[in-house]
Design an enzyme around this catalytic site. Structure first.
Site, PDB file in Angstrom:
ATOM      1  N   GLY A 183       0.659  -1.193   0.243  1.00 50.59           N
ATOM      2  CA  GLY A 183      -0.266  -0.044   0.294  1.00 50.59           C
ATOM      3  C   GLY A 183       1.080   0.832   0.021  1.00 50.59           C
ATOM      4  O   GLY A 183       1.995   0.702   0.432  1.00 50.59           O
ATOM      5  N   ILE A 184       0.573   2.725  -0.608  1.00 47.68           N
ATOM      6  CA  ILE A 184       1.192   3.648  -0.718  1.00 47.68           C
ATOM      7  C   ILE A 184      -0.276   4.702  -0.514  1.00 47.68           C
ATOM      8  O   ILE A 184      -1.185   4.314  -0.202  1.00 47.68           O
ATOM      9  CB  ILE A 184       1.688   3.839  -1.220  1.00 47.68           C
ATOM     10  CG1 ILE A 184       1.016   4.186  -2.710  1.00 47.68           C
ATOM     11  CG2 ILE A 184       3.036   3.046  -2.365  1.00 47.68           C
ATOM     12  CD1 ILE A 184       1.123   4.636  -4.650  1.00 47.68           C
ATOM     13  N   GLY A 253      -7.057  14.808   4.737  1.00 43.80           N
ATOM     14  CA  GLY A 253      -5.849  14.794   4.034  1.00 43.80           C
ATOM     15  C   GLY A 253      -5.152  12.954   3.298  1.00 43.80           C
ATOM     16  O   GLY A 253      -3.966  13.042   3.006  1.00 43.80           O
ATOM     17  N   TYR A 257      -6.556   7.003  -0.236  1.00 47.08           N
ATOM     18  CA  TYR A 257      -5.923   6.313   0.062  1.00 47.08           C
ATOM     19  C   TYR A 257      -7.438   5.349   1.292  1.00 47.08           C
ATOM     20  O   TYR A 257      -7.659   4.875   1.349  1.00 47.08           O
ATOM     21  CB  TYR A 257      -5.611   6.703   1.410  1.00 47.08           C
ATOM     22  CG  TYR A 257      -4.490   5.454   2.451  1.00 47.08           C
ATOM     23  CD1 TYR A 257      -3.875   4.911   2.026  1.00 47.08           C
ATOM     24  CD2 TYR A 257      -5.191   5.420   3.770  1.00 47.08           C
ATOM     25  CE1 TYR A 257      -3.323   3.709   2.742  1.00 47.08           C
ATOM     26  CE2 TYR A 257      -4.879   4.546   4.488  1.00 47.08           C
ATOM     27  CZ  TYR A 257      -3.646   3.800   3.722  1.00 47.08           C
ATOM     28  OH  TYR A 257      -3.156   2.722   4.675  1.00 47.08           O
ATOM     29  N   PRO A 291      -6.045  -2.568  10.949  1.00 51.88           N
ATOM     30  CA  PRO A 291      -4.810  -2.266  11.965  1.00 51.88           C
ATOM     31  C   PRO A 291      -4.999  -0.636  11.922  1.00 51.88           C
ATOM     32  O   PRO A 291      -5.484   0.309  11.068  1.00 51.88           O
ATOM     33  CB  PRO A 291      -3.549  -1.945  11.027  1.00 51.88           C
ATOM     34  CG  PRO A 291      -4.240  -2.324  10.245  1.00 51.88           C
ATOM     35  CD  PRO A 291      -5.301  -2.858   9.262  1.00 51.88           C
ATOM     36  N   GLY A 292      -4.550   0.134  12.784  1.00 46.62           N
ATOM     37  CA  GLY A 292      -4.697   1.168  13.552  1.00 46.62           C
ATOM     38  C   GLY A 292      -3.539   1.639  13.495  1.00 46.62           C
ATOM     39  O   GLY A 292      -2.686   1.211  12.498  1.00 46.62           O
ATOM     40  N   TYR A 293      -2.895   3.025  14.169  1.00 49.79           N
ATOM     41  CA  TYR A 293      -1.583   2.684  14.647  1.00 49.79           C
ATOM     42  C   TYR A 293      -0.564   1.856  15.324  1.00 49.79           C
ATOM     43  O   TYR A 293      -0.870   0.764  16.363  1.00 49.79           O
ATOM     44  CB  TYR A 293      -1.204   3.690  15.364  1.00 49.79           C
ATOM     45  CG  TYR A 293      -2.110   5.330  15.233  1.00 49.79           C
ATOM     46  CD1 TYR A 293      -0.956   5.777  13.990  1.00 49.79           C
ATOM     47  CD2 TYR A 293      -2.583   6.291  14.742  1.00 49.79           C
ATOM     48  CE1 TYR A 293      -0.973   7.089  13.542  1.00 49.79           C
ATOM     49  CE2 TYR A 293      -2.836   7.605  14.478  1.00 49.79           C
ATOM     50  CZ  TYR A 293      -1.883   8.217  13.689  1.00 49.79           C
ATOM     51  OH  TYR A 293      -2.834   9.231  13.557  1.00 49.79           O
ATOM     52  N   ILE A 294       0.098   1.236  14.218  1.00 50.26           N
ATOM     53  CA  ILE A 294       1.133   0.011  14.219  1.00 50.26           C
ATOM     54  C   ILE A 294       2.465   0.516  14.579  1.00 50.26           C
ATOM     55  O   ILE A 294       2.715   1.340  13.968  1.00 50.26           O
ATOM     56  CB  ILE A 294       1.071  -0.958  13.370  1.00 50.26           C
ATOM     57  CG1 ILE A 294      -0.657  -1.344  13.326  1.00 50.26           C
ATOM     58  CG2 ILE A 294       1.834  -1.619  13.329  1.00 50.26           C
ATOM     59  CD1 ILE A 294      -0.916  -1.805  14.791  1.00 50.26           C
TER      60      ILE A 294
END
Length: 352
Positions: A183-184, A253, A257, A291-294
């Site tokens: 992913g980007i 932002g 995505y 996932p959230g913040y990994i």
């Protein structure tokens, strides 16, 4: 690949993006968001840091014994952690997919499977090659094999996988588990986002996931004779898609995505139904991790103030570990009743 979902603090009109990712630049896309090379220290007994951590944390298992797994975006972050854990769970073969031959070779070396020189091939002509300079890798599509053939890699840009779909399908013929982790993203408000960046994000995150899933379906149909018995006797094939919390929650932002990752969830659900109703004798399960913040290397680019602020927003008060995402991938891969299973791993952030 270092896979950090571009989440934002959600406070109405005051929402602000808490990190910056490098913009996508045509015509080539980087599947890895890592800004600094990974450093793997080696102890006196020859073990890498990854190997020592792996051995101390997990006991050997055979839950995935005999299975073959393909992972896109596997050079670092979540994709790499899943490859690392699957090896510990008894996976017989792993195919790493990415667009940088050097990063793939480095990832395989960190997994303890490659020497300094890696055996690579393009078509039927195999050669012994050392790691190529970064600038020489853009046009390369081929395979690399470890000496014991347990880990291999396939070099290709998933955003352009339509151009090498036949090679992809050939590599899929024995794949039991497909993990779509590539992913980007760019970080910018939609009004200022370049149309090419939008297109590249959608092609990599959504279209690439669709095309790799399609390749697995077609490969499974060709080898359906292996699945003539019931799926209780022969394990089903499994697709595990890595989505993002932005597929559920709005933010600032990362509109394209978020749209691509929401599309991945739509793909996951629809495929779970379509595979069951249209593929005779072929059992394919479709699941996703959100996932959230990994705590990937991208977290290192956050300031201490940003990290503290982010952790204050998360009910558990910390970032997730890539191995915790790998835990979820193991569950989805080995549980034969997990289908259309969407697992949130965000420390409770989605509840806010």
């Amino acid at each position: 690949m270092s896979y950090l979902q571009p989440l934002t603090r959600l406070r109405g009109a005051a929402a602000t993006t808490l990190h910056q990712l490098r913009p996508v630049q045509a015509p080539f896309l980087r599947l890895s968001l890592l800004k600094r090379p990974y450093s793997s220290s080696t102890s006196s007994n020859g073990q890498t840091r990854d190997q020592k951590q792996r051995q101390s944390r997990f006991k050997p298992s055979d839950r995935l014994s005999g299975r073959t797994c393909m992972i896109t975006g596997a050079t670092s972050g979540i994709g790499y952690a899943i490859a690392d854990r699957f090896l510990q769970e008894g996976v017989e073969k792993i195919i790493l997919v990415g667009r940088s031959k050097q990063r793939l070779a480095d990832a395989a070396a960190r997994l303890g499977e490659f020497p300094e020189g890696v055996e690579t091939g393009n078509g039927s002509d195999e050669i012994l090659a050392t790691r190529a300079p970064e600038e020489d890798q853009q046009e390369y599509t081929g395979i690399g094999l470890s000496e014991d053939r347990r880990v291999s890699f396939f070099v290709g840009d998933v955003s352009e996988s339509g151009s090498w779909v036949r090679e992809l399908e050939e590599k899929m013929k024995d794949v039991d588990i497909l993990v779509n982790a590539a992913g980007i993203s760019t970080t910018n408000i939609l009004a200022r986002t370049d149309p090419d960046a939008i297109s590249h994000t959608l092609r990599t995150n959504l279209e690439g996931t669709i095309l790799t899933s399609r390749a697995l379906l077609r490969a499974a149909i060709r080898s359906r004779s292996k699945n003539r018995n019931s799926n209780t006797e022969i394990p089903s094939r499994c697709i595990i898609n890595i989505s993002s919390l932005l597929a559920h929650k709005g933010g600032t932002g990362a509109v394209s995505y978020a749209a691509s990752k929401a599309g991945v969830l739509g793909l996951t659900r629809s495929l779970a139904v379509e595979a069951a109703t249209s593929l005779r004798g072929v059992f394919i399960r479709s699941n996703a991790i959100v996932p959230g913040y990994i705590d990937t290397p991208m977290i290192a680019n956050f300031s201490d103030a940003e990290k503290t602020s982010l952790k204050d927003e998360i009910p558990l008060g910390r970032f997730g570990d890539p191995q915790e995402v790998a835990d979820a991938a193991v569950f989805l891969a080995q549980n034969e009743y997990a289908n259309n299973c969407i697992l949130n791993l965000d420390g409770g952030l989605s509840a806010i």
